[in-house]
Design a protein around this motif. Structure first.
Motif, short mmCIF file in Angstrom:
data_model
loop_
_atom_site.label_atom_id
_atom_site.label_comp_id
_atom_site.label_asym_id
_atom_site.label_seq_id
_atom_site.Cartn_x
_atom_site.Cartn_y
_atom_site.Cartn_z
N ASP A 139 0.83 -1.24 0.17
CA ASP A 139 0.00 0.10 -0.05
C ASP A 139 0.75 1.32 -0.06
O ASP A 139 0.31 2.15 0.26
CB ASP A 139 -0.93 -0.05 1.02
N TRP A 146 -2.13 9.89 -15.24
CA TRP A 146 -3.44 9.31 -14.94
C TRP A 146 -4.36 10.10 -14.44
O TRP A 146 -4.19 10.87 -13.77
CB TRP A 146 -3.11 8.10 -13.92
N VAL A 178 -1.73 6.77 -6.44
CA VAL A 178 -1.71 5.13 -6.42
C VAL A 178 -1.14 4.70 -5.35
O VAL A 178 -0.57 5.19 -4.70
CB VAL A 178 -1.33 4.66 -8.03
N LYS A 179 -1.19 3.45 -5.30
CA LYS A 179 -0.31 2.31 -4.50
C LYS A 179 0.45 1.53 -5.15
O LYS A 179 0.22 1.42 -6.45
CB LYS A 179 -1.30 1.62 -3.45
N ASN A 202 -1.55 -0.99 -7.25
CA ASN A 202 -2.31 -0.61 -8.49
C ASN A 202 -1.13 -0.57 -9.71
O ASN A 202 -1.16 -1.07 -10.60
CB ASN A 202 -2.51 0.98 -8.53
N HIS A 234 -0.92 -2.85 -12.98
CA HIS A 234 -0.90 -2.17 -14.31
C HIS A 234 0.21 -2.90 -15.08
O HIS A 234 0.12 -3.00 -16.18
CB HIS A 234 -0.81 -0.65 -13.93
#
Length: 195
Positions: A115, A123, A128-129, A132, A136
């Motif tokens: 996290d 984006w 984000v973490k 993510n 991706h």
């Protein structure tokens, strides 16, 4: 809550699909790994080059851990040079850089909690973490591995997702029979649609 199990699971899959990408180059002559195989110029070595740049940026800049070597700027990639290798870029250089990117990315993944916050300014939701970005990059790499599967099959009929399972793939006669069956079904469906 996303835990360390999810991190290791995603990281394991990313490591596997990276190896698959390089395996798709094995045994092919220089021309075949570089030549355009689609109308847009997609080629095997270009996919590896693209993935090395993409992964270096996502696991580098996004977490303020930049990859220590020069890379093309994101906006410079608009000319498509991130998707093919010029005559001065060797296969060995591109593969070696991809492996160095892996080591850098793996260090980032190992050092950060699942996290851990990152920032992707391009984006729509830039905060984000690590989770993510793992998802991706795994999705991006898997997408291009699918492209590589098809390109390699076009070149020499080789199929499969991993070197250790290649011996389980059907032989050419089995594939030819399957294609004939599919062709027959397609023609029958097309004929039915005309009536």
């Amino acid at each position: 809550m996303i835990d360390e199990f999810a991190k290791e699971y995603l990281h394991h899959d990313l490591r596997d699909i990276r190896e698959t990408m390089l395996w798709k180059l094995d045994g092919l002559p220089e021309y075949d790994v570089r030549r355009p195989l689609t109308a847009t110029g997609t080629n095997l070595l270009g996919l590896v080059k693209h993935l090395s740049i993409t992964e270096a940026r996502y696991f580098g800049e996004v977490f303020d851990r930049p990859f220590p070597e020069p890379l093309p700027r994101w906006d410079a990639a608009d000319d498509g040079t991130d998707m093919w290798a010029n005559e001065h870029e060797t296969r060995a250089e591109i593969i070696d850089r991809y492996r160095r990117v892996w080591a850098h990315s793996d260090a980032t993944i190992g050092a950060l909690a699942i996290d851990a916050p990152g920032h992707v300014p391009w984006w729509p939701r830039p905060d984000v973490k690590l989770f993510n970005i793992l998802v991706h990059v795994l999705a991006e790499t898997s997408r291009h591995a699918g492209h590589a599967d098809i390109l390699r099959e076009q070149l020499d009929g080789s199929t499969g997702a991993a070197a250790e399972y290649a011996h389980l793939e059907p032989d050419r006669a089995t594939w030819a029979a399957r294609c004939a069956t599919i062709e027959q079904a397609a023609r029958a469906a097309a004929a039915s649609a005309q009536h």
